[in-house]
Scaffold this motif. Structure first.
Motif, mmCIF file in Angstrom:
data_model
loop_
_atom_site.group_PDB
_atom_site.id
_atom_site.type_symbol
_atom_site.label_atom_id
_atom_site.label_comp_id
_atom_site.label_asym_id
_atom_site.label_seq_id
_atom_site.Cartn_x
_atom_site.Cartn_y
_atom_site.Cartn_z
ATOM 1 N N GLN A 113 0.838 -1.201 0.000
ATOM 2 C CA GLN A 113 0.000 0.000 0.000
ATOM 3 C C GLN A 113 0.873 1.252 0.000
ATOM 4 N N ARG A 121 2.324 2.681 -3.253
ATOM 5 C CA ARG A 121 1.416 3.364 -4.180
ATOM 6 C C ARG A 121 1.428 4.888 -4.032
ATOM 7 N N TYR A 122 1.982 5.372 -2.931
ATOM 8 C CA TYR A 122 1.963 6.811 -2.664
ATOM 9 C C TYR A 122 3.255 7.484 -3.115
ATOM 10 N N ARG A 175 -10.281 5.840 6.425
ATOM 11 C CA ARG A 175 -10.111 5.428 5.036
ATOM 12 C C ARG A 175 -8.844 6.059 4.475
ATOM 13 N N GLU A 181 -7.066 8.025 -1.762
ATOM 14 C CA GLU A 181 -6.745 7.359 -3.019
ATOM 15 C C GLU A 181 -5.392 7.868 -3.518
ATOM 16 N N ARG A 236 -3.637 6.321 -8.899
ATOM 17 C CA ARG A 236 -4.889 5.610 -9.197
ATOM 18 C C ARG A 236 -6.034 6.550 -9.545
ATOM 19 N N LYS A 237 -5.852 7.842 -9.329
ATOM 20 C CA LYS A 237 -6.906 8.795 -9.638
ATOM 21 C C LYS A 237 -7.006 8.973 -11.147
#
Length: 115
Positions: free
Chosen positions: A9, A12-13, A67, A70, A74-75
């Motif tokens: 995860q 991804r950033y 949460r 995003e 992925r946007k």
């Protein structure tokens, strides 16, 4: 979430490490997750610490039931955005685009690519 899932995860950033003349050190940021930064004199160490901090943030957010935002990767982007500028600047850029034989859009895209 397992350690492996947290690392996946975190990957991804977007993470940025840049030299700061003002602070005279490297500054590492992950603006998608948190506003703060890590810093130090060794770029590789700053990046490693930044990656660990991102993982910690993900773990904390998950633990708190929050949460995750995003990731930028992925946007979906439309390719359009509105930019507001002073009328005088708009006129000047339009004149430069005309002089270059380009549309205002094409001229601005080229300028943004260079930025």
């Amino acid at each position: 979430m397992t350690r492996k899932q947290i690392k996946e995860q975190a990957a991804r950033y977007a993470k940025f490490v840049e030299w700061s003349d003002e602070d005279r050190c490297f500054i590492g940021r992950c603006p998608e997750l948190f506003g703060g930064a890590v810093h130090g004199n060794d770029e590789a160490k700053v990046y490693k610490e930044l990656c660990e901090t991102v993982e910690e943030w993900i773990e904390l957010l998950q633990r708190d039931g929050a949460r995750l935002p995003e990731p930028l990767t992925r946007k979906k982007f439309s390719g359009k955005f509105v930019l507001r500028v002073e009328p005088a600047l708009h006129r000047r850029i339009a004149a430069k685009a005309l002089a270059a034989g380009e549309s205002l859009n094409s001229y601005c895209v080229k300028a943004l690519v260079k930025a």
